[in-house]
Scaffold this motif. Sequence first.
Motif, short mmCIF file in Angstrom:
data_model
loop_
_atom_site.label_atom_id
_atom_site.label_comp_id
_atom_site.label_asym_id
_atom_site.label_seq_id
_atom_site.Cartn_x
_atom_site.Cartn_y
_atom_site.Cartn_z
N SER A 189 16.92 32.25 7.97
CA SER A 189 17.26 32.63 6.60
C SER A 189 16.05 33.12 5.82
O SER A 189 16.01 34.27 5.38
CB SER A 189 17.93 31.45 5.90
N ASP A 246 18.12 23.95 13.51
CA ASP A 246 18.24 23.66 12.09
C ASP A 246 19.43 24.48 11.57
O ASP A 246 19.36 25.70 11.48
CB ASP A 246 16.93 24.05 11.40
N TYR A 259 11.13 28.14 7.39
CA TYR A 259 11.04 27.05 6.41
C TYR A 259 11.97 25.93 6.87
O TYR A 259 13.15 26.18 7.14
CB TYR A 259 11.46 27.53 5.01
N HIS A 260 11.42 24.71 6.95
CA HIS A 260 12.25 23.60 7.40
C HIS A 260 12.27 22.42 6.44
O HIS A 260 12.90 21.41 6.73
CB HIS A 260 11.81 23.12 8.79
N GLY A 261 11.54 22.52 5.31
CA GLY A 261 11.64 21.41 4.35
C GLY A 261 10.35 21.15 3.62
O GLY A 261 9.29 21.71 3.95
N HIS A 262 10.45 20.27 2.62
CA HIS A 262 9.34 20.12 1.68
C HIS A 262 8.44 18.92 1.95
O HIS A 262 7.47 18.70 1.25
CB HIS A 262 9.89 20.02 0.24
N GLN A 288 12.33 29.06 -1.49
CA GLN A 288 13.39 28.92 -0.50
C GLN A 288 14.61 28.31 -1.15
O GLN A 288 14.50 27.38 -1.93
CB GLN A 288 12.93 28.11 0.70
N GLN A 302 21.07 25.75 6.61
CA GLN A 302 21.61 26.87 5.83
C GLN A 302 22.81 27.52 6.50
O GLN A 302 23.70 28.00 5.83
CB GLN A 302 20.54 27.95 5.64
N LYS A 309 22.54 21.16 3.24
CA LYS A 309 23.11 21.86 2.08
C LYS A 309 24.64 21.81 1.89
O LYS A 309 25.12 21.16 0.97
CB LYS A 309 22.66 23.31 2.08
N GLY A 333 18.17 18.14 3.70
CA GLY A 333 17.77 18.87 4.89
C GLY A 333 16.38 18.44 5.35
O GLY A 333 16.11 18.34 6.55
N SER A 334 15.51 18.19 4.39
CA SER A 334 14.14 17.77 4.75
C SER A 334 14.16 16.43 5.47
O SER A 334 13.46 16.25 6.47
CB SER A 334 13.27 17.67 3.49
N ASN A 348 15.37 17.01 9.00
CA ASN A 348 14.39 17.64 9.90
C ASN A 348 13.21 16.72 10.21
O ASN A 348 12.69 16.72 11.32
CB ASN A 348 13.91 18.97 9.29
N GLU A 401 15.83 27.56 13.13
CA GLU A 401 17.18 27.81 12.63
C GLU A 401 17.92 28.63 13.68
O GLU A 401 17.30 29.37 14.44
CB GLU A 401 17.12 28.63 11.34
N1 PMP Z 1 15.97 23.78 6.53
C1 PMP Z 1 16.32 24.97 6.02
C2 PMP Z 1 16.62 26.10 6.95
C3 PMP Z 1 16.40 25.16 4.64
O1 PMP Z 1 16.74 26.35 4.15
C4 PMP Z 1 16.11 24.08 3.78
C5 PMP Z 1 16.20 24.22 2.27
N2 PMP Z 1 16.02 25.48 1.77
C6 PMP Z 1 15.74 22.86 4.35
C7 PMP Z 1 15.69 22.75 5.72
C8 PMP Z 1 15.37 21.69 3.49
O2 PMP Z 1 16.52 21.17 2.87
P1 PMP Z 1 16.39 20.32 1.52
O3 PMP Z 1 15.96 21.24 0.43
O4 PMP Z 1 17.80 19.79 1.34
O5 PMP Z 1 15.42 19.22 1.77
#
Ligand code: PMP
Length: 478
Positions: free
Chosen positions: A223, A252, A141-144, A477, A255, A284, A114-115, A118, A219
């Motif tokens: 979430s 996004d 939250y959109h990623g790490h 998260q 989730q 995910k 997901g990261s 994004n 999103e």
């Molecule tokens: N966007 C959302 C809404 C998420 O919940 C997450 C992960 N919790 C991510 C992006 C990032 O995804 P990933 O952990 O697969 O990098």
Amino acid sequence: MCDKEQLSKKETIALRTKHIGPSCKLFFWSDPVKIIQAKGCYMYDEEGKRYLDCINNVCHVGHCHPHVVSAATKQMAVLNTNSRFLHDSLVLYAERLTATFPPKLNVCFFVNSGSEANDLAIRIAQAHTGNKDIITLDHAYHGHVISLIDISPYKFNHPGGEGQRDWVHVAPVPDSYRGKYTDKEYTTEELAEKYADDVKIFCEKANRQGGGVCAFFAESMQSCGGQIVYPPGYLRRVYKHVRAAGGVCVADEVQVGFGRVGSHLWAFQLQGDDIVPDIVTLGKPMGNGHPVSAVITTREIAESFGATGMEYFNTFGGNPVSAAIANAVMDVIENEKLMENATNVGNYLKEEFNKLKNKHVIIGDVRGHGMFLGVDLVKNRETREPATAEAAYVNKRLKEKFILLSNDGPYHNVLKFKSPLVFSVDDADELIQKLDEVLCEMEESENVIANIGKATQLTIGHAQSEMNGGANSIPLQV
Ligand code: PMP
């Protein structure tokens, strides 16, 4: 030691403490769960104890689904390579996936998380608009990765975060229960208008400051913010403001996508058939646990990104094994009518949560769609003061009763339900019965209430620490 274990639980913990980075947190840190096998909605620990999984929004079509396992192993035995070769399952999947979106959204980029999706969405949006500023929602939250921590208040406003960048604008999350504007004062329509107007103000600010509006990044239901459902009409208004200001709209769906909401495959569709984001990110559930993710956009936007001249290469993104798995996940969603199940069981659960609400004053709100549900615990229904310590207690007790559920929201007081879509009515009954038991226990025992009373004096970080990994914990998260 169970025959599926290589190490005793104690040894696993010791080795983890020695070799795994301390910032990698586990659920239930004081007694983490060691899972050695899983099937459908059930996870089994090293002693063979069965947990009901209400937490896993990744193993979407059920843990170790035989059709997905077989597609993966068959493809693995034939070919897996990097993504610079022609391969049929990749293009067939792209055709199949884009057919589920409004026709304009017909170009894919495949990535691994997901990261990554994004981060790529930001690059694409910047290339297309030539602008820099991003409007995000509070608690998002959109990623790490660095670019996403910068647009995730859930991270940058918490320990270790560096605060808000000047090119990031944080609009209030359209939470009609506990947000800036609530259903106590406004009608649904007014809520949509007021929250969207706040986004408009940030669009004007971004254009005034010179960065220009690159994207509204959100999103389709939030979430981490505590299972927030936006008032109808919100995205329609926001998208209008953002586009008028020169930006694009990113949904996004990491989730909330792939049928979790039951009635639609994509959660943005809940806001109306005319709602079409410019870029959608997926993750995910897409590979049922295998790392495969995607960015979907329009031909025009993809061409702008291509016109920068910089090649986009992603070694693993959409490789033959990932494509085979992603196709198999889609097969199961369709063949087993999992969206129908998400609607039916989700509605049933919502009704049952509402019955518990009639019985237990601690339940302030029940919300969500399909198998994306939130139960908001409050100390006082009138003031809606969050019951943070109580939620931590409920979580801990449910785990002791072999139910895995997480808490979320800015106050960690929202019980967050997001199980695999194969969750059944029997599973729902088990969850409801045990939740009822725990809530009764809290109400009946003075001891428990006294302890919760003490716990409430602690900071939110401490109250949540059991779930997240100790004092001074950062949000977790999932
Ligand atoms: N966007 C959302 C809404 C998420 O919940 C997450 C992960 N919790 C991510 C992006 C990032 O995804 P990933 O952990 O697969 O990098």
